[in-house]
Design an enzyme around this catalytic site. Structure first.
Site, PDB file in Angstrom:
ATOM      1  N   TYR A 321       4.747  -2.415  -3.046  1.00 17.75           N
ATOM      2  CA  TYR A 321       5.689  -1.330  -2.732  1.00 17.75           C
ATOM      3  C   TYR A 321       5.326  -0.019  -3.436  1.00 17.75           C
ATOM      4  O   TYR A 321       6.155   0.888  -3.469  1.00 17.75           O
ATOM      5  CB  TYR A 321       7.102  -1.689  -3.209  1.00 17.75           C
ATOM      6  CG  TYR A 321       7.645  -3.042  -2.856  1.00 17.75           C
ATOM      7  CD1 TYR A 321       7.962  -3.362  -1.528  1.00 17.75           C
ATOM      8  CD2 TYR A 321       7.903  -3.987  -3.833  1.00 17.75           C
ATOM      9  CE1 TYR A 321       8.498  -4.598  -1.211  1.00 17.75           C
ATOM     10  CE2 TYR A 321       8.446  -5.229  -3.527  1.00 17.75           C
ATOM     11  CZ  TYR A 321       8.739  -5.524  -2.204  1.00 17.75           C
ATOM     12  OH  TYR A 321       9.274  -6.739  -1.905  1.00 17.75           O
ATOM     13  N   CYS A 347     -10.133  -8.959  -7.570  1.00 17.81           N
ATOM     14  CA  CYS A 347     -11.090  -8.222  -6.754  1.00 17.81           C
ATOM     15  C   CYS A 347     -10.413  -7.542  -5.573  1.00 17.81           C
ATOM     16  O   CYS A 347     -10.615  -7.907  -4.411  1.00 17.81           O
ATOM     17  CB  CYS A 347     -12.182  -9.175  -6.275  1.00 17.81           C
ATOM     18  SG  CYS A 347     -12.920 -10.039  -7.662  1.00 17.81           S
TER      19      CYS A 347
END
Ligand SMILES: *Cc1c(COP(=O)(O)O)cnc(C)c1O
Length: 420
Positions: A321, A347
């Protein structure tokens, strides 16, 4: 009134009476830390404002479903708002009373309905006509009547992040306002349903009262129509969604919020109905923090990075968010601060916890990611085969491990190889 169980003692961040350094030493990092006093304080603000009124509190389990956390609320007499059969099992295991559970959610399976009927929940918050049909059928099969309220979408703008606003027409939640009266007429004809209430939930991290007042006004208008059609409604569930201070937000305080809504409902002539509140974030959010350790500092031409041992799999809100969480060192250094992006080892470029934070830190230092008690651990995953963090609850001068850190072995224990 703001209250924090997290404060500095002689320059060291503490949770109640326990230093964050001691917690990290004993339990490792990343580590979720909850304060029993902060949970209690936040819940009691609702409970006190509801006392002497026809109102009750159902804590939203999805914000933080750790058994010890739920148990703290259960001991205080809380009801619970659940959204799955799994959450039902957790509430029962934590000592919550089935008669104080409301069951929300757009996609309840027949199995989940059966489990909730067998447990004897207080109310099913139904979100569509097909769900009414399914619940009527399941209740018939087990020879029970299901207590029901319809979640109505009042189409008000909660003025929050689009991912966490739920009461607009374009959302998947609830029955459209214009179709609600007909849906109630339909529900009234179903022999295995007992229509007892109405509910809404307009969003999350809402920092103003006005969207709630708009929603309540619309709901009450509908209640009058539904009763004119011959269905009597016992309760009005106004949902959850009250915001907290992550950064510089200034949400209304809980007492004011609860009283304003109850007064409005009373003033409109509906004071005889019970009002349900379903707070999640506002009772758990600022009762928790995530402790993490700095692994490396990586200065760069454009940006400096502080690589820490917590990641988006531990706390998804920033990646999901773009949420802001305050990040502060557990002990302060006299050095001049530098501006860092605080990032995890995963990653993904989206793996960040805080951007452009001014911090005086060195490798090995502990950082506290604040306001992590809601939608923190519950949204964590094992992405990159990272064991989920341990959870600890502090109570005064004692710290209790309330969920052990996962081990790598556990993560693939239920996986199998193909035969030779
Ligand atoms: C998520 C949810 C809540 C709690 O929302 P918060 O913003 O955490 O207070 C309450 N009711 C329902 C139906 C929900 O889905």
């Amino acid at each position: 009134m703001s209250y924090s169980a997290f404060h500095h003692v002689d320059g060291v961040l503490h949770a109640e009476g326990v230093s964050a350094i001691a917690l990290a030493d004993q339990f490792g990092t990343p580590l979720y830390v909850y304060s029993r006093a902060a949970l209690t304080h936040a819940y009691e603000a609702y409970a006190r404002a509801c006392a002497q009124r026809r109102a009750s509190v159902h804590v939203a389990v999805k914000a933080n479903s750790n058994l010890a956390v739920l148990n703290v609320f259960a001991r205080l007499g809380a009801g619970f708002d659940i959204v799955s059969g799994g959450e039902l099992a957790r509430v029962l295991a934590a000592g919550g009373k089935p008669a104080n559970i409301v069951f929300s959610g757009v996609g309840k399976s027949a199995d989940e309905m059966r489990e909730a009927l067998a447990a004897g929940v207080k109310c099913f918050n139904v979100e569509s006509i097909p769900e009414l049909d399914r619940l009527d059928e399941v209740a018939r099969a087990v020879g029970k009547k299901a207590p029901v309220s319809l979640r109505v979408n009042p189409d008000v703008d909660p003025k929050t992040h689009p991912y966490i606003s739920t009461g607009l027409k374009a959302n998947k939640f609830g029955v459209a306002f214009d179709e609600a009266r007909a849906a109630y007429r339909r529900a009234a004809t179903m022999p295995h349903l007992d229509v007892i209430g109405i509910d809404c939930h307009i969003g999350s991290q809402i920092t103003e009262v006005s969207p709630y007042l708009d929603a309540v006004d619309k709901l009450l208008e509908l209640v009058e129509q539904i009763e004119a059609d011959g269905t009597m409604l016992h309760h009005i569930d106004v949902g959850g969604g009250l915001g907290i201070t992550y950064d510089d937000e200034t949400p209304p305080d809980t007492t004011l919020f609860v009283r304003t809504l109850l007064d409005r409902i009373e003033a409109r002539g509906h004071g005889h109905r019970e009002v349900f509140f379903e707070p999640g974030r506002s009772v758990t959010g600022n009762a928790g923090m995530l402790l993490t350790r700095v692994e490396f500092l990586k200065p760069g031409a454009e940006k400096n990075f502080a690589i820490v041992d917590a990641a988006m799999n531990d706390l998804a809100r920033p990646a999901m968010y773009q949420a802001f969480h305050a990040i502060e060192p557990v002990t302060s250094r006299p050095d001049a601060p530098r501006v860092y992006d605080v990032v995890g080892p995963i990653c993904e470029s989206g793996d960040w916890l805080g951007r452009d934070r001014s911090l005086a830190i060195a490798p090995g230092d502990l950082l506290a990611i604040r306001s992590a008690g809601a939608y923190g651990f519950v949204m964590s995953s094992n992405y990159n085969t990272r064991p989920r963090a341990a959870e600890v609850m502090v109570d005064g001068d004692c710290a209790y491990l309330v969920r052990a850190r996962e081990t790598v072995r556990e993560l693939f224990a239920s996986e199998t190889l193909l035969p030779e």
